[in-house]
Design a protein around this motif. Structure first.
Motif, PDB file in Angstrom:
ATOM      1  N   TYR A  35       0.845  -1.201   0.000  1.00 41.01           N
ATOM      2  CA  TYR A  35       0.000   0.000   0.000  1.00 41.01           C
ATOM      3  C   TYR A  35       0.878   1.249   0.000  1.00 41.01           C
ATOM      4  N   SER A  36       1.782   1.328  -0.971  1.00 42.30           N
ATOM      5  CA  SER A  36       2.732   2.431  -0.987  1.00 42.30           C
ATOM      6  C   SER A  36       2.766   3.108  -2.352  1.00 42.30           C
ATOM      7  N   TYR A  37       3.350   4.308  -2.349  1.00 41.48           N
ATOM      8  CA  TYR A  37       3.553   5.031  -3.594  1.00 41.48           C
ATOM      9  C   TYR A  37       4.862   5.808  -3.501  1.00 41.48           C
ATOM     10  N   SER A  38       5.359   6.180  -4.651  1.00 38.82           N
ATOM     11  CA  SER A  38       6.521   7.044  -4.756  1.00 38.82           C
ATOM     12  C   SER A  38       6.263   8.004  -5.905  1.00 38.82           C
ATOM     13  N   LEU A  39       6.482   9.286  -5.667  1.00 30.36           N
ATOM     14  CA  LEU A  39       6.290  10.314  -6.682  1.00 30.36           C
ATOM     15  C   LEU A  39       7.559  11.141  -6.762  1.00 30.36           C
ATOM     16  N   THR A  40       8.102  11.268  -7.962  1.00 29.75           N
ATOM     17  CA  THR A  40       9.306  12.063  -8.162  1.00 29.75           C
ATOM     18  C   THR A  40       9.091  13.005  -9.336  1.00 29.75           C
ATOM     19  N   THR A  41       9.347  14.284  -9.097  1.00 29.06           N
ATOM     20  CA  THR A  41       9.317  15.309 -10.137  1.00 29.06           C
ATOM     21  C   THR A  41      10.632  16.073 -10.028  1.00 29.06           C
TER      22      THR A  41
ATOM     23  N   THR B 245       7.175   9.856  -0.746  1.00 28.03           N
ATOM     24  CA  THR B 245       6.857   8.441  -0.600  1.00 28.03           C
ATOM     25  C   THR B 245       5.896   8.278   0.570  1.00 28.03           C
ATOM     26  N   ALA B 246       5.130   7.212   0.521  1.00 28.91           N
ATOM     27  CA  ALA B 246       4.239   6.872   1.627  1.00 28.91           C
ATOM     28  C   ALA B 246       3.951   5.383   1.567  1.00 28.91           C
ATOM     29  N   ALA B 247       3.697   4.797   2.732  1.00 32.36           N
ATOM     30  CA  ALA B 247       3.354   3.382   2.815  1.00 32.36           C
ATOM     31  C   ALA B 247       2.469   3.168   4.033  1.00 32.36           C
ATOM     32  N   LEU B 248       1.655   2.123   3.979  1.00 30.53           N
ATOM     33  CA  LEU B 248       0.780   1.808   5.104  1.00 30.53           C
ATOM     34  C   LEU B 248       1.153   0.517   5.814  1.00 30.53           C
TER      35      LEU B 248
ATOM     36  N   PRO C 264       5.170   1.964   7.912  1.00 26.92           N
ATOM     37  CA  PRO C 264       4.242   3.075   7.653  1.00 26.92           C
ATOM     38  C   PRO C 264       4.945   4.426   7.781  1.00 26.92           C
ATOM     39  N   HIS C 265       4.754   5.279   6.781  1.00 27.58           N
ATOM     40  CA  HIS C 265       5.392   6.590   6.811  1.00 27.58           C
ATOM     41  C   HIS C 265       4.802   7.495   5.735  1.00 27.58           C
ATOM     42  N   LEU C 266       5.110   8.769   5.861  1.00 30.23           N
ATOM     43  CA  LEU C 266       4.858   9.766   4.830  1.00 30.23           C
ATOM     44  C   LEU C 266       6.089  10.652   4.785  1.00 30.23           C
ATOM     45  N   PHE C 267       6.648  10.845   3.611  1.00 32.66           N
ATOM     46  CA  PHE C 267       7.855  11.648   3.454  1.00 32.66           C
ATOM     47  C   PHE C 267       7.689  12.535   2.228  1.00 32.66           C
ATOM     48  N   VAL C 268       7.975  13.825   2.386  1.00 29.86           N
ATOM     49  CA  VAL C 268       7.936  14.772   1.270  1.00 29.86           C
ATOM     50  C   VAL C 268       9.187  15.634   1.353  1.00 29.86           C
ATOM     51  N   ARG C 269       9.893  15.769   0.224  1.00 35.27           N
ATOM     52  CA  ARG C 269      11.094  16.606   0.178  1.00 35.27           C
ATOM     53  C   ARG C 269      10.994  17.546  -1.014  1.00 35.27           C
ATOM     54  N   ARG C 270      11.319  18.800  -0.757  1.00 36.33           N
ATOM     55  CA  ARG C 270      11.426  19.805  -1.812  1.00 36.33           C
ATOM     56  C   ARG C 270      12.650  20.646  -1.495  1.00 36.33           C
ATOM     57  N   ALA C 271      13.681  20.529  -2.308  1.00 35.75           N
ATOM     58  CA  ALA C 271      14.964  21.217  -2.088  1.00 35.75           C
ATOM     59  C   ALA C 271      15.476  20.874  -0.689  1.00 35.75           C
TER      60      ALA C 271
ATOM     61  N   VAL D 133       9.478  16.940   5.187  1.00 38.64           N
ATOM     62  CA  VAL D 133       8.465  16.590   6.182  1.00 38.64           C
ATOM     63  C   VAL D 133       8.444  15.073   6.267  1.00 38.64           C
ATOM     64  N   HIS D 134       8.503  14.547   7.483  1.00 36.35           N
ATOM     65  CA  HIS D 134       8.486  13.099   7.675  1.00 36.35           C
ATOM     66  C   HIS D 134       7.544  12.749   8.820  1.00 36.35           C
ATOM     67  N   PHE D 135       6.699  11.745   8.605  1.00 33.39           N
ATOM     68  CA  PHE D 135       5.809  11.244   9.643  1.00 33.39           C
ATOM     69  C   PHE D 135       5.844   9.728   9.581  1.00 33.39           C
ATOM     70  N   ASN D 136       6.146   9.079  10.700  1.00 27.02           N
ATOM     71  CA  ASN D 136       6.254   7.620  10.706  1.00 27.02           C
ATOM     72  C   ASN D 136       5.123   6.945  11.477  1.00 27.02           C
ATOM     73  N   GLY D 137       4.042   7.639  11.699  1.00 28.68           N
ATOM     74  CA  GLY D 137       2.915   7.067  12.415  1.00 28.68           C
ATOM     75  C   GLY D 137       2.848   7.494  13.862  1.00 28.68           C
ATOM     76  N   CYS D 138       3.997   7.926  14.419  1.00 24.83           N
ATOM     77  CA  CYS D 138       3.977   8.411  15.804  1.00 24.83           C
ATOM     78  C   CYS D 138       4.767   9.701  15.968  1.00 24.83           C
ATOM     79  N   CYS D 139       5.751   9.947  15.135  1.00 27.34           N
ATOM     80  CA  CYS D 139       6.575  11.157  15.245  1.00 27.34           C
ATOM     81  C   CYS D 139       6.482  11.973  13.961  1.00 27.34           C
ATOM     82  N   PHE D 140       6.373  13.269  14.131  1.00 26.70           N
ATOM     83  CA  PHE D 140       6.274  14.206  13.018  1.00 26.70           C
ATOM     84  C   PHE D 140       7.515  15.082  13.046  1.00 26.70           C
ATOM     85  N   LEU D 141       8.218  15.204  11.922  1.00 22.70           N
ATOM     86  CA  LEU D 141       9.468  15.953  11.874  1.00 22.70           C
ATOM     87  C   LEU D 141       9.495  16.846  10.639  1.00 22.70           C
ATOM     88  N   VAL D 142       9.899  18.100  10.836  1.00 20.43           N
ATOM     89  CA  VAL D 142      10.058  19.055   9.743  1.00 20.43           C
ATOM     90  C   VAL D 142      11.513  19.497   9.734  1.00 20.43           C
TER      91      VAL D 142
END
Length: 74
Positions: free
Chosen positions: A17-23, A29-32, A36-43, A47-56
């Motif tokens: 249940y994951s995806y990866s998007l690159t432009t 990336t995200a997975a369930l 489990p996580h959500l990660f977004v990077r721009r330059a 932003v990273h969230f692993n289900g319990c901790c949120f980090l910017v």
């Protein structure tokens, strides 16, 4: 999905249940399941969230919420 003219790559994995998007500007990336996580990077911004901790992260500075929802600056 891969488009050479726009330099966009999108891939999914139904088993995880994951995806990866690159432009040219964004990577995300995200997975369930397994990790489990959500990660977004721009330059230098991330932003990273692993289900319990949120980090910017921004230009080498980090802040986020820990397991007890307290703000931590690293």
């Amino acid at each position: 999905i891969h488009r050479l003219d726009n330099n966009i790559t999108l891939s999914t994995n139904p088993d995880n249940y994951s995806y990866s998007l690159t432009t040219p500007e964004i990577h995300s990336t995200a997975a369930l399941k397994h990790t489990p996580h959500l990660f977004v990077r721009r330059a230098t911004q991330r932003v990273h969230f692993n289900g319990c901790c949120f980090l910017v992260r921004y230009d080498g500075n980090s802040a986020g919420l820990d397991d007890n929802n307290f703000l931590r600056v690293y």
